[in-house]
Every structure is written in structure tokens, then in C-alpha cells.
Design a protein around this motif. Structure first.
Motif, PDB file in Angstrom:
ATOM      1  N   GLU A 245     -24.534 -12.773   7.338  1.00 40.89           N
ATOM      2  CA  GLU A 245     -24.526 -11.375   7.766  1.00 40.89           C
ATOM      3  C   GLU A 245     -23.594 -10.541   6.894  1.00 40.89           C
ATOM      4  O   GLU A 245     -23.793  -9.334   6.743  1.00 40.89           O
ATOM      5  N   ALA A 246     -22.584 -11.219   6.298  1.00 43.96           N
ATOM      6  CA  ALA A 246     -21.676 -10.501   5.399  1.00 43.96           C
ATOM      7  C   ALA A 246     -22.433  -9.925   4.213  1.00 43.96           C
ATOM      8  O   ALA A 246     -22.090  -8.867   3.682  1.00 43.96           O
ATOM      9  N   GLU A 247     -23.462 -10.635   3.780  1.00 51.01           N
ATOM     10  CA  GLU A 247     -24.266 -10.149   2.656  1.00 51.01           C
ATOM     11  C   GLU A 247     -24.935  -8.830   3.002  1.00 51.01           C
ATOM     12  O   GLU A 247     -24.956  -7.897   2.204  1.00 51.01           O
ATOM     13  N   ALA A 248     -25.478  -8.742   4.243  1.00 52.06           N
ATOM     14  CA  ALA A 248     -26.174  -7.518   4.643  1.00 52.06           C
ATOM     15  C   ALA A 248     -25.192  -6.391   4.941  1.00 52.06           C
ATOM     16  O   ALA A 248     -25.402  -5.237   4.539  1.00 52.06           O
ATOM     17  N   VAL A 249     -24.105  -6.719   5.662  1.00 53.26           N
ATOM     18  CA  VAL A 249     -23.159  -5.679   6.067  1.00 53.26           C
ATOM     19  C   VAL A 249     -22.397  -5.116   4.881  1.00 53.26           C
ATOM     20  O   VAL A 249     -22.209  -3.905   4.759  1.00 53.26           O
ATOM     21  N   LEU A 250     -21.949  -6.004   3.981  1.00 54.55           N
ATOM     22  CA  LEU A 250     -21.117  -5.574   2.867  1.00 54.55           C
ATOM     23  C   LEU A 250     -21.916  -5.330   1.594  1.00 54.55           C
ATOM     24  O   LEU A 250     -21.374  -4.832   0.607  1.00 54.55           O
ATOM     25  N   GLY A 251     -23.189  -5.717   1.601  1.00 55.27           N
ATOM     26  CA  GLY A 251     -24.031  -5.463   0.439  1.00 55.27           C
ATOM     27  C   GLY A 251     -23.669  -6.295  -0.762  1.00 55.27           C
ATOM     28  O   GLY A 251     -23.882  -5.883  -1.908  1.00 55.27           O
ATOM     29  N   THR A 252     -23.093  -7.497  -0.536  1.00 59.95           N
ATOM     30  CA  THR A 252     -22.676  -8.376  -1.628  1.00 59.95           C
ATOM     31  C   THR A 252     -23.316  -9.738  -1.447  1.00 59.95           C
ATOM     32  O   THR A 252     -23.173 -10.334  -0.376  1.00 59.95           O
ATOM     33  N   VAL A 300     -13.376   1.369   9.902  1.00 60.35           N
ATOM     34  CA  VAL A 300     -13.178   1.405   8.451  1.00 60.35           C
ATOM     35  C   VAL A 300     -14.402   2.050   7.813  1.00 60.35           C
ATOM     36  O   VAL A 300     -15.538   1.647   8.072  1.00 60.35           O
ATOM     37  N   THR A 301     -14.156   3.055   7.005  1.00 67.68           N
ATOM     38  CA  THR A 301     -15.257   3.675   6.262  1.00 67.68           C
ATOM     39  C   THR A 301     -15.493   2.869   4.988  1.00 67.68           C
ATOM     40  O   THR A 301     -14.552   2.595   4.234  1.00 67.68           O
ATOM     41  N   PHE A 302     -16.731   2.490   4.767  1.00 68.11           N
ATOM     42  CA  PHE A 302     -17.069   1.561   3.679  1.00 68.11           C
ATOM     43  C   PHE A 302     -18.282   2.104   2.941  1.00 68.11           C
ATOM     44  O   PHE A 302     -19.237   2.570   3.564  1.00 68.11           O
ATOM     45  N   ARG A 303     -18.223   2.040   1.619  1.00 69.18           N
ATOM     46  CA  ARG A 303     -19.351   2.515   0.824  1.00 69.18           C
ATOM     47  C   ARG A 303     -20.222   1.329   0.443  1.00 69.18           C
ATOM     48  O   ARG A 303     -19.848   0.508  -0.386  1.00 69.18           O
ATOM     49  N   HIS A 304     -21.380   1.259   1.057  1.00 66.94           N
ATOM     50  CA  HIS A 304     -22.326   0.170   0.808  1.00 66.94           C
ATOM     51  C   HIS A 304     -23.053   0.435  -0.514  1.00 66.94           C
ATOM     52  O   HIS A 304     -23.427   1.577  -0.809  1.00 66.94           O
ATOM     53  N   PRO A 305     -23.247  -0.608  -1.326  1.00 69.76           N
ATOM     54  CA  PRO A 305     -23.908  -0.384  -2.640  1.00 69.76           C
ATOM     55  C   PRO A 305     -25.279   0.247  -2.526  1.00 69.76           C
ATOM     56  O   PRO A 305     -25.668   1.025  -3.404  1.00 69.76           O
ATOM     57  N   GLN A 306     -26.025  -0.083  -1.480  1.00 67.96           N
ATOM     58  CA  GLN A 306     -27.377   0.472  -1.332  1.00 67.96           C
ATOM     59  C   GLN A 306     -27.458   1.579  -0.270  1.00 67.96           C
ATOM     60  O   GLN A 306     -28.189   2.551  -0.439  1.00 67.96           O
ATOM     61  N   GLY A 308     -24.938   3.480   0.986  1.00 66.74           N
ATOM     62  CA  GLY A 308     -23.985   4.576   0.894  1.00 66.74           C
ATOM     63  C   GLY A 308     -22.903   4.462   1.963  1.00 66.74           C
ATOM     64  O   GLY A 308     -22.508   3.370   2.358  1.00 66.74           O
ATOM     65  N   GLN A 309     -22.420   5.611   2.403  1.00 67.28           N
ATOM     66  CA  GLN A 309     -21.296   5.637   3.344  1.00 67.28           C
ATOM     67  C   GLN A 309     -21.667   4.985   4.667  1.00 67.28           C
ATOM     68  O   GLN A 309     -22.627   5.371   5.320  1.00 67.28           O
ATOM     69  N   ARG A 310     -20.903   3.974   5.062  1.00 71.91           N
ATOM     70  CA  ARG A 310     -21.109   3.287   6.333  1.00 71.91           C
ATOM     71  C   ARG A 310     -19.783   3.206   7.075  1.00 71.91           C
ATOM     72  O   ARG A 310     -18.706   3.305   6.473  1.00 71.91           O
ATOM     73  N   VAL A 311     -19.882   3.024   8.362  1.00 71.79           N
ATOM     74  CA  VAL A 311     -18.682   2.838   9.188  1.00 71.79           C
ATOM     75  C   VAL A 311     -18.721   1.428   9.763  1.00 71.79           C
ATOM     76  O   VAL A 311     -19.706   1.034  10.406  1.00 71.79           O
ATOM     77  N   LEU A 312     -17.644   0.666   9.506  1.00 71.62           N
ATOM     78  CA  LEU A 312     -17.545  -0.705   9.987  1.00 71.62           C
ATOM     79  C   LEU A 312     -16.482  -0.792  11.069  1.00 71.62           C
ATOM     80  O   LEU A 312     -15.458  -0.106  11.005  1.00 71.62           O
ATOM     81  N   SER A 313     -16.728  -1.647  12.028  1.00 71.51           N
ATOM     82  CA  SER A 313     -15.718  -1.981  13.026  1.00 71.51           C
ATOM     83  C   SER A 313     -15.149  -3.337  12.648  1.00 71.51           C
ATOM     84  O   SER A 313     -15.879  -4.333  12.601  1.00 71.51           O
ATOM     85  N   ALA A 314     -13.844  -3.377  12.313  1.00 70.09           N
ATOM     86  CA  ALA A 314     -13.219  -4.602  11.806  1.00 70.09           C
ATOM     87  C   ALA A 314     -12.321  -5.217  12.877  1.00 70.09           C
ATOM     88  O   ALA A 314     -11.593  -4.510  13.577  1.00 70.09           O
ATOM     89  N   ASN A 315     -12.389  -6.552  12.985  1.00 69.91           N
ATOM     90  CA  ASN A 315     -11.471  -7.327  13.816  1.00 69.91           C
ATOM     91  C   ASN A 315     -10.825  -8.367  12.910  1.00 69.91           C
ATOM     92  O   ASN A 315     -11.533  -9.111  12.220  1.00 69.91           O
ATOM     93  N   LEU A 316      -9.497  -8.416  12.871  1.00 72.08           N
ATOM     94  CA  LEU A 316      -8.797  -9.329  11.979  1.00 72.08           C
ATOM     95  C   LEU A 316      -7.766 -10.113  12.777  1.00 72.08           C
ATOM     96  O   LEU A 316      -7.026  -9.543  13.589  1.00 72.08           O
ATOM     97  N   ALA A 317      -7.721 -11.434  12.525  1.00 67.61           N
ATOM     98  CA  ALA A 317      -6.774 -12.295  13.237  1.00 67.61           C
ATOM     99  C   ALA A 317      -6.130 -13.242  12.244  1.00 67.61           C
ATOM    100  O   ALA A 317      -6.823 -13.975  11.537  1.00 67.61           O
ATOM    101  N   PRO A 318      -4.789 -13.246  12.134  1.00 65.23           N
ATOM    102  CA  PRO A 318      -4.121 -14.198  11.236  1.00 65.23           C
ATOM    103  C   PRO A 318      -4.187 -15.609  11.802  1.00 65.23           C
ATOM    104  O   PRO A 318      -4.263 -15.804  13.023  1.00 65.23           O
TER     105      PRO A 318
END
Length: 782
Positions: A245-252, A300-306, A308-318
Motif C-alpha cells: 500500500e506504501a507504493e500506492a499511497v506514496l507513489g514510489t 501531513v501534506t504530501f506531493r504525490h508524483p502522479q 499531486g497534492q495529497r493529505v496523509l494521516s501519519a501515525n508514528l511509534a518508536p
């Protein structure tokens, strides 16, 4: 095990050699010495004997000492060996290790108790263990692999083995065993002849591995099917895991970020709201790792390669440093569409809120919002004028020109009123043709000018679809706190005042005073009593004769009238309780009750052969019911009474407010044979077009005109003559009401009036009295 010293191991040889050497040296030496010193052969012989005994004694003592030392050393060695063997046995038992030895020449396997116990046997049950038994208990798949591996290792000269195999338990299930061993004895030609090893029960470990694998598979499935992008970073910030899913969400593509990209790299510089990359101290990665924070739902505002401007909801845990290379786990969910939906829903909710608080047609505040403004104004304090407005006779516009035209009139009227009011006032549409106005007043200010201004605006001509309308209204005014202590009282008082204005003829305004409250209280008392009377069937039917004037006053019908005597209020005139029924919404119930009473009389009369027509007053409210005609005719059919046996009287006011439904009901009744009569004709503003268009049969001249016949007022007599002439011209029967004198009767006969009713011919009377009156008429006729 500690090695025995070399001296101890060679002790027997050393003792024997020492003894031989001493003996060789001692015997010849001692014999020569003895021969030199012995004086005689006898002495020599004796000394020789003692010398032999001494040597034997000394050598025995030496031998004893040597053997004693050797025995002690051997005993100590045996004790150490036995102790080592016991320790080894304890280790084997403590480690629950099964031991085995495989004699390759005899193909026999020698085992200990634990080896048999692992498989659920006792040692005695399976000994001797043969290679055939072994081949039967090993899982077929594992046996093939183990044999192939052993052959390969033997060919390579590798004689150490380790295999994880399944053995069949005595109860039939499989037991996982770790089998370790090596070749421990070779033949003279170097061929393996004996193998030794151990068995360890690893079933629990295998079960845990299986459970762990299931959990891993589930976790892998969850991560691969997750709707969120899951990314794991190591200590250096490198990505060491990313799901699909990271490939689709982040476009990488997956192969790009894993192992090489970094949260600080150009492809992962997460931009902020303005598009620029976040500063290091604002980086979600650094914030989570350096401060050991769990960040949730971080937008987080993120610029997707295909895309364009997208808004992501990020959850981070150390992740704590516990040997794992993972230092941070993060999930990213593309919430762009969700936010757009939320914005759309928020807009829709705002629209719904507006619609809930405003009239959909005019855009003015509705009842709910008006009440909120009123409550807020009351809390602020100060004088307030509350004005209720009801447009007079607006129903005629809807009935004659349709609701579309009526709605346009209301829309234009709302604009006029809103424009005429000061900015700090509130105007609302309460529904239908009713408006309310709330205006702050000064300390000594009167609401008179405000109401006059509203009346002036309402009186302006309004043109809709080529139709010109001149409107009037009835106004009810209540002033807070002069007339009311709270908002509820102000609303009730303004409403009472408005209805009082309508009752007094409309097109006027009335300010509330205490007398209106008393009238309202009396109205409530009468209304409650009337409801009780309907429910308990206390209303009575009275009949007043209708006579044919040209036949000497012969009774040809009767008008059915209601009478009510309340246990608490006493006798109640229809003139009092009928308006109450109309204002309280009880008039239809009254009509149904009258029809029930009338049906009982008609059923009895027609069953006895008495075919006397009865006329009943029906309200405009009942005539506006879609199914009234069907209901009325259905009642007659069930009673076996023909429609010609009943007449319906309607007032001029009903004609004035006739709409489509009313006309349909009247036409249906007339077609069935019901006589339609216009009551109190001449007091209203009936359109002659209605008299011509509706299937009417009778006009009843109002008693107010009949009462003035013969009192010298020619105007009333002229009106009666005109009504009689119009009735003849339209082919309608004329009935004079309220005839009380013989002069009035004779005048009406002379003018050609056919029928009449009034006290001269009979007052309204109970049904039984009317039946006796009819019986007397028949006896007189015979």
C-alpha cells in the motif's frame, strides 16, 4: 577424566625388576661374605638359614608395601570413574535426553529409558530395538531425507549427524525429535561399526514455531492487505520495510525505498502546508525517535508524483532498542478524499442547519429560529413588541389560482415585510399565511406605528403572473414585559390577540389585554366540555319544522339542530359552542356526531314508513375532506335511506371559501340526489357565479331580513323580494327563516315564498316531540 600417573601404571614391572635385581645381588654377595666369616660349616649352615628367612621376610614386607600403594591408587581411580559415570547419568536424566547406540554390524539399536519414554513406551516394551522397528516409527518423508543425508555424509567422510525428524508415538501421533550423533567406532579397515547419539523431544518448540509462523503469516497478510501504507525505519532512518500500500499511497515502487531511501532523502522530504520541506525539528521521524513520542493522526501534506497534492494521516511509534533493527514504525493513510467528503458533509450540515432554521420558500427564519431569537431577546432584557400576522382570506388565492401563485404571493410579501422593518428586528414565517415579527421598543414607545407600517406594506398591490392582489391581514400584538412575563406568555398573548382580530372581522390589529386571557380560558373550558360531551354522547338532536306556506303550513321537512347541556356549564347555545368547535379543531367531530344522531332518526323513520326529509348543517372543514361525500353516502346506504331523504345546509361563508375538494364533494352529493341548501343567504358576499355553477336546490333567506318585514323598513323587504326573484330565476326553492308573526307569513305568501320555518310554526324541539307533532298533523289531515 584425570589420567593415572605413569609411575602408578608401571608399578608391577618396577617391583618385579627391583626384586630380581636385589635377589641377584644379595645371594652371591651374602654367600661370599658368609663363607669368609663363618668359623665352621655348621655355623655357616645355620647362618645361611637365617639369612634366607630374613631375605624372605624383608622382600615380603617390601612387596606388601608396594602392592598396598598400588591398590589404593586403583581404588581411587575406580571411585573417580564411578562418580563421573553417575554425574553423566544425572546430566542425561536432567536434560531428558534419550541416548542410543547403533551397531552397524548387527543392525541393533541400544537405548536408555528416556529414549523409549519420549515415544510413550517403556524400555522393556520395545527392546531389542531393530532397524526394522526404527524404519517403521520414522515419518516416511523424514526417513528418506535422513538416509540420503547420511549416505552423502559417509561418502564425504563426515561422521557427525544432526536431524530434526518425526517419530510415531505409541498413541499414533507424531513426536518431533532432534537426533544428534556421530560414529564412535571404526573397524580395522576404517569402516564405521558403531554410532552413538542422543534424542531430544522438540515437539513444544515445533508447536511454538508453528504458532509463530501462523502469527507471522497473519501479520504479513494484514500488512499486505492493509489500507494504510506501513513503513519501518532503522536507526539511520533508512527504510527497511514497506508494504504494497506504501507504493500506492506514496507513489514510489517498493524496490526503490526499501534499503536505500531515508526519511531525510529527497523522495521522503515530507512537505508542510506551504509545500516547503519540514525543518529537522519539525520532522515527524525525528520527533518520534528523539523524544520517544507516539504521534497519532498527524496531518501531513504530501506531493504525490502522479496525483499531486495529497493529505496523509501519519501515525508514528518508536521501537525500543531490544536487538531489533527497527527504530520506528509508521503508517500513512491517504485521507484526501475523506477530507473532501468531510468538507462536503460539513457544507451539507451547514445547509441542513440553515434549512432547519429557515423557511424553505422565503428564506425567512422559521418558527424554531424565531423562538431562539425571542428567547435571546428576553434574556437581554428591554421592551419587545411581538406581532402575529395572519393574511385574511388567503385560502381563496390558493383555491382559485393554485398554490404556485399563492407561494409567489407569499414570497413577494415576505420581501416587502422584511424590507420595511428596522435592522434589529426579526421577521419569521410560521407557516402557511402566518408571519411573526419581533421588534425592540423604547421605554415609552408604542407598537402602533410599527403595526400601521406593516399594514401599509401588506396593503400594497402585488402582481403575480398577471394577477393583481390587494391583501389585508389580522394582527395580534403583545408587548414584553408589559403584557407577558416570559417568552411563552408573549407568544400565547399575541396569538390570542390575532384570533380576536380575526373574530372581529379581520383587517385590524388588537393588542392583548387581560380580557382576552379570560376569553381564552373560557374557550378552553368550553372546548374541554365539548370534547367530553362528544365522547360521552351528551349532544342532543333537536328538530325545527319546515312548512309549505301555500298548504296552510303543512310540515314538509325539518332542520336538525344540536343542543348541549353541560353538567357544570349548564345549557350551551350553538352560537357559543360551534365557534369554539371551529377554532379548536373539533368541528369535524361535531359533524360526525350529528350524522350519527341523524342516522338513528332516519333509520327509525324510514323503517316505519315515515319519509320526512331532514336537513343538517355541515361545516366547511368537513366539506374540505377528500372522502366526505363517499363517507356521507355510505352511511345512508348502510341505513337503507335514499339520498333524497337528506338535505345539507351550507353557509355563505362556506361558498366564499369553496375550493376544488369542496366543489367535488358538493357535486358528488348533488348527483346522488342530496338536496343542497344555502343557509343565511344575504348576510355574506356570495358570488352569483357559485350559485349558478354549484348544483344548489334551495336558498334560505336570513332571519335578520325576515324579522324586519312589516316594521316600516322597506330596505329589508326589498332585499327579500330580490332574493325571491333571484331564486325563481335560478330555479331554486326559497325558504324564509325566523318567521314569527302572521303578518310575516302572509307577506311571504303574497311575494311567492314557498317554504318557511320559525317560531310561528314550531320551535326547535326534541325528536320525540317532533314525532308527536307529525302524528297530530296526520290526524288532523284525516
Amino acid at each position: 577424566m584425570k589420567q593415572m600417573p605413569i609411575l602408578t601404571r608401571r608399578m608391577p614391572e618396577l617391583v618385579a625388576a627391583a626384586y630380581a635385581l636385589v635377589s641377584i645381588l644379595w645371594i652371591p654377595t651374602s654367600d661370599r661374605a658368609l663363607a669368609s666369616f663363618a668359623p665352621s660349616p655348621a655355623v655357616y649352615q645355620m647362618v645361611q638359614t637365617y639369612k634366607g628367612l630374613g631375605f624372605a621376610t624383608a622382600s615380603s614386607a617390601v612387596l606388601y608395601v608396594a602392592l598396598r600403594i598400588a591398590w589404593r591408587q586403583v581404588s581411587a581411580s575406580h571411585a573417580r570413574t564411578a562418580q563421573a559415570e553417575r554425574r553423566l547419568a544425572d546430566v542425561i536424566r536432567g536434560g531428558e535426553v534419550g541416548t542410543w547406540q547403533f551397531d552397524l554390524r548387527s543392525q541393533s539399536i541400544f537405548i536408555n529409558d528416556r529414549w523409549a519414554e519420549i515415544l510413550g513406551y517403556t524400555r522393556s516394551e520395545i527392546e531389542p530395538v531393530t532397524i526394522g522397528f526404527w524404519n517403521r516409527i520414522v515419518h516416511p518423508d523424514d526417513l528418506v531425507l535422513m538416509q540420503e543425508k547420511q549416505a552423502r555424509q559417509f561418502s564425504e567422510g563426515n561422521y557427525v549427524f544432526a536431524n530434526e525428524i518425526r517419530l510415531r508415538h505409541k498413541q499414533g501421533h507424531w513426536v518431533w525429535v532432534m537426533s544428534r550423533g556421530r560414529v564412535t567406532q571404526f573397524s580395522a579397515s576404517g569402516e564405521p561399526v558403531l554410532m552413538s547419539g542422543v534424542h531430544l523431544d522438540i515437539s513444544r518448540r515445533k508447536a511454538l514455531e508453528s504458532e509463530l509462523q501462523v502469527e507471522r503469516n497473519l501479520l504479513r497478510h494484514v500488512m499486505e492487505t492493509s489500507v494504510s501504507a506501513i513503513v519501518a525505519f532503522d536507526e539511520a532512518g533508512r527504510i527497511i520495510f514497506a508494504n504494497r500500500e506504501a507504493e500506492a499511497v506514496l507513489g514510489t515502487p517498493l524496490e526503490h525505498p526499501v534499503g536505500g531511501a531515508s526519511h531525510g532523502g529527497p523522495g521522503w522530504r515530507i512537505p508542510g502546508e506551504e509545500g516547503a520541506a519540514l525543518r529537522d525539528r519539525m520532522s515527524p521521524y525525528l520527533g518520534a525517535v528523539n523524544q520517544s513520542q507516539v504521534l497519532r493522526d498527524l496531518p501531513v501534506t504530501f506531493r504525490h508524483p502522479q496525483k499531486g497534492q495529497r493529505v496523509l494521516s501519519a501515525n508514528l511509534a518508536p521501537v525500543a532498542r531490544n536487538g531489533s533493527p527497527v527504530r520506528l514504525v509508521s503508517t500513512f493513510t491517504d485521507v484526501t478524499e475523506q477530507l473532501e467528503i468531510q468538507r462536503a458533509l460539513a457544507s451539507a450540515a451547514a445547509d441542513a442547519q440553515y434549512q432547519a432554521l429557515h423557511d424553505s420558500m422565503t428564506g425567512l427564519p422559521n418558527r424554531r429560529l424565531f423562538r431562539e431569537h425571542l428567547d435571546a431577546a428576553v434574556l437581554r432584557g428591554g421592551r419587545l413588541a411581538l406581532i402575529f400576522i395572519d393574511i385574511d382570506n388567503f385560502k381563496q388565492i390558493n383555491d382559485r389560482l393554485g398554490h404556485l401563485v399563492g407561494d409567489k404571493v407569499i414570497l413577494d410579501l415576505g420581501k416587502l415585510l422584511a424590507a420595511a422593518l428596522p435592522p434589529d428586528s426579526t421577521i419569521a414565517r410560521m407557516g402557511g399565511d402566518e408571519f411573526t415579527v419581533l421588534i425592540p421598543l423604547g421605554e415609552a414607545q408604542s407598537p402602533d406605528r410599527i403595526v400601521d407600517r406593516l399594514a401599509q406594506e401588506i396593503g400594497r398591490p402585488i402582481t403575480v403572473d398577471g394577477n393583481l392582489f390587494y391583501l389585508t391581514a389580522s394582527y395580534g400584538v403583545s408587548v414584553f414585559p408589559d403584557d407577558a412575563a416570559d417568552a411563552d406568555a408573549a407568544i400565547r398573548n399575541a396569538d390570542l390577540a390575532m384570533y380576536a382580530a380575526k373574530a372581529k372581522g379581520r383587517n385590524q390589529w388588537i393588542r392583548f389585554d387581560a380580557s382576552l386571557r379570560e376569553q381564552s380560558l373560557q374557550l378552553g373550558i368550553v372546548s374541554q366540555g365539548l370534547q367530553r360531551a362528544i365522547r360521552e354522547r351528551r349532544l342532543q338532536l333537536f328538530l325545527q319544522p319546515k312548512v309549505r306556506l301555500a298548504e296552510g303550513g303543512r310540515i314538509v321537512g325539518a332542520e336538525a339542530l344540536l343542543r348541549w347541556t353541560d353538567p357544570d356549564l349548564g345549557p350551551m347555545s350553538p352560537a357559543r359552542f360551534i365557534p369554539v368547535a371551529e377554532s379548536c379543531g373539533l368541528i369535524r367531530d361535531v359533524d360526525h356526531h350529528v350524522l350519527d344522531l341523524l342516522g338513528e332518526v332516519l333509520e327509525r323513520w324510514w323503517g316505519r314508513g315515515l319519509h320526512m326529509p331532514l336537513f343538517v348543517n355541515i361545516s366547511a372543514a368537513s366539506l374540505t375532506s377528500e372522502r366526505f361525500a363517499d363517507m356521507f353516502l355510505g352511511r345512508l346506504q348502510r341505513l337503507s335511506v335514499p339520498p333524497s331523504g337528506v338535505g345539507i345546509e351550507i353557509t355563505e361563508g362556506t361558498l366564499l371559501e369553496t375550493g376544488r375538494v369542496t366543489e367535488t364533494n358538493l357535486d358528488r352529493l348533488a348527483e346522488a340526489g342530496v338536496t343542497l341548501s344555502v343557509d343565511d343567504f344575504g348576510t355574506g358576499y356570495s358570488s352569483l357565479g357559485y350559485l349558478h355553477r354549484l348544483a344548489l336546490s334551495e336558498l334560505k333567506i336570513d332571519r335578520g331580513f325576515v324579522a324586519q318585514i312589516g316594521n316600516g323598513r322597506d330596505g329589508a323587504e326589498a332585499i327579500v323580494r330580490a332574493v325571491l326573484a333571484m331564486a325563481r330565476a335560478l330555479g331554486l326553492q326559497a325558504v324564509a327563516e325566523g318567521v314569527e308573526t302572521e303578518f310575516q307569513r302572509d307577506w311571504l305568501i303574497a311575494e311567492g315564498c314557498q317554504q318557511a320555518q320559525g317560531y310561528l310554526f314550531g320551535k326547535p324541539m326534541p325528536v320525540q316531540d317532533f314525532e308527536r307533532l307529525l302524528a297530530g298533523q296526520r290526524m288532523t289531515a284525516t
